[in-house]
Design a protein around this motif. Sequence first.
Motif, mmCIF file in Angstrom:
data_model
loop_
_atom_site.group_PDB
_atom_site.id
_atom_site.type_symbol
_atom_site.label_atom_id
_atom_site.label_comp_id
_atom_site.label_asym_id
_atom_site.label_seq_id
_atom_site.Cartn_x
_atom_site.Cartn_y
_atom_site.Cartn_z
ATOM 1 N N ASP A 206 0.837 -1.208 0.000
ATOM 2 C CA ASP A 206 0.000 0.000 0.000
ATOM 3 C C ASP A 206 0.870 1.257 0.000
ATOM 4 O O ASP A 206 0.524 2.265 -0.629
ATOM 5 C CB ASP A 206 -0.938 -0.007 1.212
ATOM 6 C CG ASP A 206 -1.898 -1.189 1.159
ATOM 7 O OD1 ASP A 206 -2.279 -1.596 0.053
ATOM 8 O OD2 ASP A 206 -2.230 -1.720 2.233
ATOM 9 N N THR A 229 -3.377 1.360 9.905
ATOM 10 C CA THR A 229 -4.221 1.119 11.071
ATOM 11 C C THR A 229 -3.581 1.743 12.306
ATOM 12 O O THR A 229 -2.454 1.395 12.664
ATOM 13 C CB THR A 229 -4.397 -0.398 11.293
ATOM 14 O OG1 THR A 229 -4.968 -0.960 10.118
ATOM 15 C CG2 THR A 229 -5.290 -0.671 12.490
ATOM 16 N N SER A 296 -5.933 11.334 5.358
ATOM 17 C CA SER A 296 -7.034 11.844 4.514
ATOM 18 C C SER A 296 -6.534 12.554 3.264
ATOM 19 O O SER A 296 -7.133 12.444 2.190
ATOM 20 C CB SER A 296 -7.900 12.830 5.297
ATOM 21 O OG SER A 296 -8.442 12.219 6.420
ATOM 22 N N ARG A 299 -5.630 10.155 0.640
ATOM 23 C CA ARG A 299 -6.840 9.497 0.135
ATOM 24 C C ARG A 299 -7.580 10.434 -0.820
ATOM 25 O O ARG A 299 -7.990 10.029 -1.906
ATOM 26 C CB ARG A 299 -7.756 9.084 1.296
ATOM 27 C CG ARG A 299 -8.960 8.275 0.843
ATOM 28 C CD ARG A 299 -9.797 7.753 1.999
ATOM 29 N NE ARG A 299 -10.404 8.833 2.769
ATOM 30 C CZ ARG A 299 -10.085 9.122 4.025
ATOM 31 N NH1 ARG A 299 -9.180 8.403 4.661
ATOM 32 N NH2 ARG A 299 -10.666 10.129 4.668
ATOM 33 N N GLN A 300 -7.719 11.695 -0.418
ATOM 34 C CA GLN A 300 -8.455 12.647 -1.265
ATOM 35 C C GLN A 300 -7.686 12.971 -2.544
ATOM 36 O O GLN A 300 -8.270 13.160 -3.603
ATOM 37 C CB GLN A 300 -8.698 13.950 -0.482
ATOM 38 C CG GLN A 300 -9.727 13.802 0.626
ATOM 39 C CD GLN A 300 -9.554 14.860 1.715
ATOM 40 O OE1 GLN A 300 -8.819 15.826 1.553
ATOM 41 N NE2 GLN A 300 -10.237 14.657 2.833
ATOM 42 N N GLY A 303 -6.392 8.784 -3.916
ATOM 43 C CA GLY A 303 -7.142 7.551 -3.643
ATOM 44 C C GLY A 303 -6.411 6.532 -2.793
ATOM 45 O O GLY A 303 -6.693 5.335 -2.865
ATOM 46 N N TYR A 304 -5.496 6.992 -1.952
ATOM 47 C CA TYR A 304 -4.731 6.077 -1.103
ATOM 48 C C TYR A 304 -5.667 5.302 -0.168
ATOM 49 O O TYR A 304 -6.440 5.913 0.584
ATOM 50 C CB TYR A 304 -3.723 6.895 -0.287
ATOM 51 C CG TYR A 304 -2.978 6.106 0.755
ATOM 52 C CD1 TYR A 304 -2.049 5.146 0.382
ATOM 53 C CD2 TYR A 304 -3.197 6.317 2.115
ATOM 54 C CE1 TYR A 304 -1.356 4.415 1.349
ATOM 55 C CE2 TYR A 304 -2.506 5.606 3.078
ATOM 56 C CZ TYR A 304 -1.595 4.649 2.681
ATOM 57 O OH TYR A 304 -0.912 3.938 3.628
ATOM 58 N N THR A 305 -5.612 3.966 -0.240
ATOM 59 C CA THR A 305 -6.503 3.138 0.574
ATOM 60 C C THR A 305 -5.734 1.952 1.145
ATOM 61 O O THR A 305 -5.614 0.912 0.497
ATOM 62 C CB THR A 305 -7.693 2.603 -0.272
ATOM 63 O OG1 THR A 305 -8.250 3.680 -1.025
ATOM 64 C CG2 THR A 305 -8.767 1.985 0.601
ATOM 65 N N ARG A 307 -4.909 -1.408 3.151
ATOM 66 C CA ARG A 307 -5.750 -2.574 3.447
ATOM 67 C C ARG A 307 -5.891 -2.757 4.966
ATOM 68 O O ARG A 307 -5.080 -2.229 5.732
ATOM 69 C CB ARG A 307 -5.164 -3.822 2.790
ATOM 70 C CG ARG A 307 -3.927 -4.388 3.446
ATOM 71 C CD ARG A 307 -3.196 -5.312 2.485
ATOM 72 N NE ARG A 307 -2.654 -4.549 1.365
ATOM 73 C CZ ARG A 307 -2.333 -5.080 0.186
ATOM 74 N NH1 ARG A 307 -2.511 -6.347 -0.039
ATOM 75 N NH2 ARG A 307 -1.837 -4.325 -0.780
ATOM 76 N N HIS A 355 -13.630 -5.470 7.856
ATOM 77 C CA HIS A 355 -12.821 -4.397 8.444
ATOM 78 C C HIS A 355 -12.893 -4.352 9.971
ATOM 79 O O HIS A 355 -12.317 -3.489 10.586
ATOM 80 C CB HIS A 355 -13.255 -3.035 7.895
ATOM 81 C CG HIS A 355 -13.059 -2.925 6.419
ATOM 82 N ND1 HIS A 355 -11.822 -2.935 5.844
ATOM 83 C CD2 HIS A 355 -13.959 -2.856 5.416
ATOM 84 C CE1 HIS A 355 -11.955 -2.845 4.526
ATOM 85 N NE2 HIS A 355 -13.231 -2.804 4.252
#
Lengths: 358, 82
Positions: A206, A229, A296, A299-300, A303-305, A307, A355
């Motif tokens: 990731d 996490t 954030s 991600r914005q 698109g970092y996501t 797992r 999740h």
Amino acid sequence: MRALVVGGTGFLGLNLVEALQQGGHEVAITRRKSSNTIFARRLKVPLFTAELDDEEALTAAMQGRDVVFMMAGHYPRFSVDTAAQTAQALARLRTVLAAARRARVQRLVFTSSTATLGTPAEDRPVRESDGFCVPEAESTYFVIKVALEQEVLRAAQDLDTVVVCPGGCIGRYDYKVGTGFFILGVATQRLDRFVDGKVSMVDAADIAAGHIGAARHGARGQRYILGGTNLTVKSLLAEVAAHCGVAPPTWELSPAEALALAEAEEQRCLLDRRERPLMTREMVDIARFGRFVDASLARQTFGYTPRPLAQALQRSLAWYAENGYWNDPRFISASTTRSPLAALDAAAQEKGEVHARS
Amino acid sequence: MPDRDAIYQSTLVVVAEIADMSADEIQATDKLRDDLGLDSLQEMEIMSRLSEEYDIEPEMKDVMNVRTVADVADFLVTYLKD
């Protein structure tokens, strides 16, 4: 893109090479003469020999590249002589930046760390805008990381640079066993003590995707947190222990006790390099100064996501097992139902709780 | 395929360089860690250098089973034979 990964033979570098190849990008890497190339050669990636103080070799390797990912650096194993180590690290980074200017690369993405992030005034996860931490002079790793990141951001005046700040990385290709010792140490029951603190754990694959996102869509001169996490060290160790069916370490040290132990252990292992310290200053500092982070912006922007943690742990444990770091056949194949984690994930997915544990 | 003697000699050269010793001081039975004072990363460097020299791609779990100088040479001989 045509990419060059400086430091592509390392843990994160190999994950990035794999991600670039899977994305159809053209990628080459630099290696030092002493680099372990066993995994890089298996990925069939072109290798350029270039030490970090060799501007000519670096420039030659960068010619015609759109993006240079700077993942290498002088990060000493132990916290000794911070000022000299930092000066050396900065000199090597400046050589890489000079080579990038000469080769006219379009963008340089620098791998920093969440360890550089400042502390927010209010009680919330740290963001990019919270500035820089002020590390203790004895915390060599932290001091170097802050100095290098600030140098890269200053360079954005005349070179298109972007910084990414990954959290605690685990996953495939961790052949030197870095932060992954929190995982492997519990799995093999060699980690019998710990100091608690906050960490943000993320799979190296990731992190690799985040690097590519930052290269393609990041803003010049901006830093992006690549967290995962958020949890305490104690919770992480308990989670790993539960996955492996072993007891978690229960010997919790105070920060002062842990620091004293780390300093004694580093001195012992400096005298006998065959030994691995029970605890390092870096491990203690990661826990002492760790913060929950807010990814954030990444991600914005691209698109970092990351797992879920359970999946990251599964991949990490499977890689260690497949490569002889520990011997537990349950983890040899991540894709089979023989694996307890795969079974847990499958059960959670069936219940729609994928999740829930992360 | 190079013979075992040639492989052993090239193993000695690499081990001596990484251990910062003269090849004359190194015995086949020397343990990389206990006798030559190498750490795990230096062991990997030896195996990486030799696998490049002989153009092979060994499995990491096999690399981690090597203990002595002779083990390194034997590993290469076996791998090249296969």
